[in-house]
Design a protein around this motif. Structure first.
Motif, PDB file in Angstrom:
ATOM      1  N   PRO A 215       0.807  -1.229   0.000  1.00 22.88           N
ATOM      2  CA  PRO A 215       0.000   0.000   0.000  1.00 22.88           C
ATOM      3  C   PRO A 215       0.837   1.275   0.000  1.00 22.88           C
ATOM      4  O   PRO A 215       0.445   2.281  -0.585  1.00 22.88           O
ATOM      5  CB  PRO A 215      -0.814  -0.106   1.291  1.00 22.88           C
ATOM      6  N   ASN A 216       2.004   1.243   0.639  1.00 21.39           N
ATOM      7  CA  ASN A 216       2.810   2.467   0.727  1.00 21.39           C
ATOM      8  C   ASN A 216       4.043   2.402  -0.169  1.00 21.39           C
ATOM      9  O   ASN A 216       5.073   2.974   0.152  1.00 21.39           O
ATOM     10  CB  ASN A 216       3.217   2.714   2.178  1.00 21.39           C
ATOM     11  N   CYS A 217       3.929   1.683  -1.268  1.00 21.85           N
ATOM     12  CA  CYS A 217       5.077   1.561  -2.170  1.00 21.85           C
ATOM     13  C   CYS A 217       5.586   2.960  -2.536  1.00 21.85           C
ATOM     14  O   CYS A 217       4.834   3.824  -2.949  1.00 21.85           O
ATOM     15  CB  CYS A 217       4.679   0.798  -3.423  1.00 21.85           C
ATOM     16  N   ALA A 218       6.885   3.134  -2.379  1.00 20.60           N
ATOM     17  CA  ALA A 218       7.472   4.459  -2.603  1.00 20.60           C
ATOM     18  C   ALA A 218       7.794   4.694  -4.073  1.00 20.60           C
ATOM     19  O   ALA A 218       8.178   5.789  -4.456  1.00 20.60           O
ATOM     20  CB  ALA A 218       8.723   4.598  -1.765  1.00 20.60           C
ATOM     21  N   GLY A 219       7.652   3.672  -4.895  1.00 15.52           N
ATOM     22  CA  GLY A 219       7.919   3.834  -6.313  1.00 15.52           C
ATOM     23  C   GLY A 219       9.378   3.638  -6.642  1.00 15.52           C
ATOM     24  O   GLY A 219      10.136   3.090  -5.845  1.00 15.52           O
ATOM     25  N   LEU A 220       9.771   4.076  -7.787  1.00 19.71           N
ATOM     26  CA  LEU A 220      11.160   3.924  -8.219  1.00 19.71           C
ATOM     27  C   LEU A 220      12.083   4.725  -7.305  1.00 19.71           C
ATOM     28  O   LEU A 220      11.685   5.751  -6.762  1.00 19.71           O
ATOM     29  CB  LEU A 220      11.299   4.388  -9.673  1.00 19.71           C
ATOM     30  N   LYS A 221      13.313   4.241  -7.187  1.00 15.53           N
ATOM     31  CA  LYS A 221      14.226   4.830  -6.199  1.00 15.53           C
ATOM     32  C   LYS A 221      14.430   6.329  -6.404  1.00 15.53           C
ATOM     33  O   LYS A 221      14.441   7.088  -5.467  1.00 15.53           O
ATOM     34  CB  LYS A 221      15.555   4.086  -6.211  1.00 15.53           C
ATOM     35  N   LYS A 222      14.573   6.766  -7.643  1.00 19.09           N
ATOM     36  CA  LYS A 222      14.770   8.186  -7.932  1.00 19.09           C
ATOM     37  C   LYS A 222      13.668   9.019  -7.313  1.00 19.09           C
ATOM     38  O   LYS A 222      13.906  10.013  -6.670  1.00 19.09           O
ATOM     39  CB  LYS A 222      14.745   8.413  -9.442  1.00 19.09           C
ATOM     40  N   LYS A 223      12.433   8.561  -7.496  1.00 18.31           N
ATOM     41  CA  LYS A 223      11.280   9.310  -7.006  1.00 18.31           C
ATOM     42  C   LYS A 223      11.288   9.411  -5.493  1.00 18.31           C
ATOM     43  O   LYS A 223      11.004  10.453  -4.941  1.00 18.31           O
ATOM     44  CB  LYS A 223       9.983   8.649  -7.472  1.00 18.31           C
ATOM     45  N   SER A 224      11.630   8.291  -4.821  1.00 22.70           N
ATOM     46  CA  SER A 224      11.600   8.311  -3.359  1.00 22.70           C
ATOM     47  C   SER A 224      12.635   9.313  -2.848  1.00 22.70           C
ATOM     48  O   SER A 224      12.457   9.931  -1.814  1.00 22.70           O
ATOM     49  CB  SER A 224      11.827   6.918  -2.789  1.00 22.70           C
ATOM     50  N   GLY A 225      13.741   9.512  -3.570  1.00 20.58           N
ATOM     51  CA  GLY A 225      14.754  10.487  -3.189  1.00 20.58           C
ATOM     52  C   GLY A 225      14.160  11.891  -3.188  1.00 20.58           C
ATOM     53  O   GLY A 225      14.375  12.663  -2.262  1.00 20.58           O
ATOM     54  N   VAL A 226      13.352  12.172  -4.195  1.00 20.80           N
ATOM     55  CA  VAL A 226      12.727  13.488  -4.294  1.00 20.80           C
ATOM     56  C   VAL A 226      11.804  13.718  -3.095  1.00 20.80           C
ATOM     57  O   VAL A 226      11.810  14.780  -2.487  1.00 20.80           O
ATOM     58  CB  VAL A 226      11.925  13.605  -5.616  1.00 20.80           C
ATOM     59  N   HIS A 227      11.055  12.658  -2.723  1.00 20.28           N
ATOM     60  CA  HIS A 227      10.144  12.792  -1.584  1.00 20.28           C
ATOM     61  C   HIS A 227      10.910  13.130  -0.313  1.00 20.28           C
ATOM     62  O   HIS A 227      10.478  13.957   0.464  1.00 20.28           O
ATOM     63  CB  HIS A 227       9.368  11.495  -1.376  1.00 20.28           C
ATOM     64  N   LYS A 228      12.060  12.467  -0.145  1.00 22.48           N
ATOM     65  CA  LYS A 228      12.828  12.674   1.082  1.00 22.48           C
ATOM     66  C   LYS A 228      13.255  14.136   1.192  1.00 22.48           C
ATOM     67  O   LYS A 228      13.158  14.729   2.240  1.00 22.48           O
ATOM     68  CB  LYS A 228      14.055  11.769   1.092  1.00 22.48           C
ATOM     69  N   SER A 229      13.727  14.699   0.074  1.00 24.00           N
ATOM     70  CA  SER A 229      14.198  16.078   0.164  1.00 24.00           C
ATOM     71  C   SER A 229      13.023  17.023   0.436  1.00 24.00           C
ATOM     72  O   SER A 229      13.175  18.039   1.092  1.00 24.00           O
ATOM     73  CB  SER A 229      14.951  16.473  -1.108  1.00 24.00           C
ATOM     74  N   ASP A 230      11.837  16.638  -0.047  1.00 21.51           N
ATOM     75  CA  ASP A 230      10.656  17.450   0.246  1.00 21.51           C
ATOM     76  C   ASP A 230      10.390  17.468   1.739  1.00 21.51           C
ATOM     77  O   ASP A 230      10.105  18.504   2.326  1.00 21.51           O
ATOM     78  CB  ASP A 230       9.417  16.864  -0.464  1.00 21.51           C
TER      79      ASP A 230
END
Ligand SMILES: [Zn+2]
Length: 160
Positions: free
Chosen positions: A125-140
């Motif tokens: 349910p909480n799949c973060a998606g491709l690794k690149k995308k999850s990096g963007v979320h973290k910086s947000d």
């Protein structure tokens, strides 16, 4: 073989139907490339006669091969209908079609199972998606956290 039940057998006793329905019989009309139905559907059903109707109750289960819409990983998705129930009138306006004393349950199984198919298959349910995308979320997140203390500082200034 489709899933058929002979209503003559139901006249004085209940019937238990247990088995597999090949996915070819179900012929799901799948438009979603992320979902594939390849394995048979398992059914375990009890059927009884009730006031000029056939009552079906039981369990339907099948496993789909999916691809996660976010991270594109293949995964298996199990669909279970534990308390599936069907009321099939034998007379009146909504009466079910009976052919050679038997009712085909396959269309009902197909319809109700299809409603359980995921609209947007996710490996979790909480799949973060491709690794690149999850990096963007973290910086947000980081930016948000940095903003918060400054807001508190502003509040503190007002208090003073
Ligand atoms: Zn995923």
């Amino acid at each position: 073989m489709p899933l058929r039940v002979n209503i003559r057998h139901l006249e004085d006793c209940e019937i238990r139907l247990k088995g597999e329905l090949p996915v070819a019989e179900l012929a799901f009309d799948l438009r979603d490339e992320l979902i594939r139905a390849e394995k048979p559907l398992h059914y375990d059903l009890g059927l009884g006669n009730l006031h000029d109707a056939v009552l079906v109750q039981g369990r339907l289960r099948m496993v789909l091969s999916c691809e996660c819409a976010r991270c594109l990983q293949p995964f298996e998705c199990e669909l279970v209908l534990n308390e599936w129930a069907l009321h099939l009138p034998l007379s009146g306006e909504d009466k079910v079609s009976v052919e050679n004393d038997s009712i085909d349950l396959t269309p009902f199984v197909r319809e109700d199972m299809l409603l359980e198919f995921p609209q947007h298959p996710l490996c979790k349910p909480n799949c973060a998606g491709l690794k690149k995308k999850s990096g963007v979320h973290k910086s947000d997140d980081k930016r948000e956290r940095e903003q918060k203390p400054s807001a508190w500082t502003e509040l503190d200034k007002l208090k003073l």
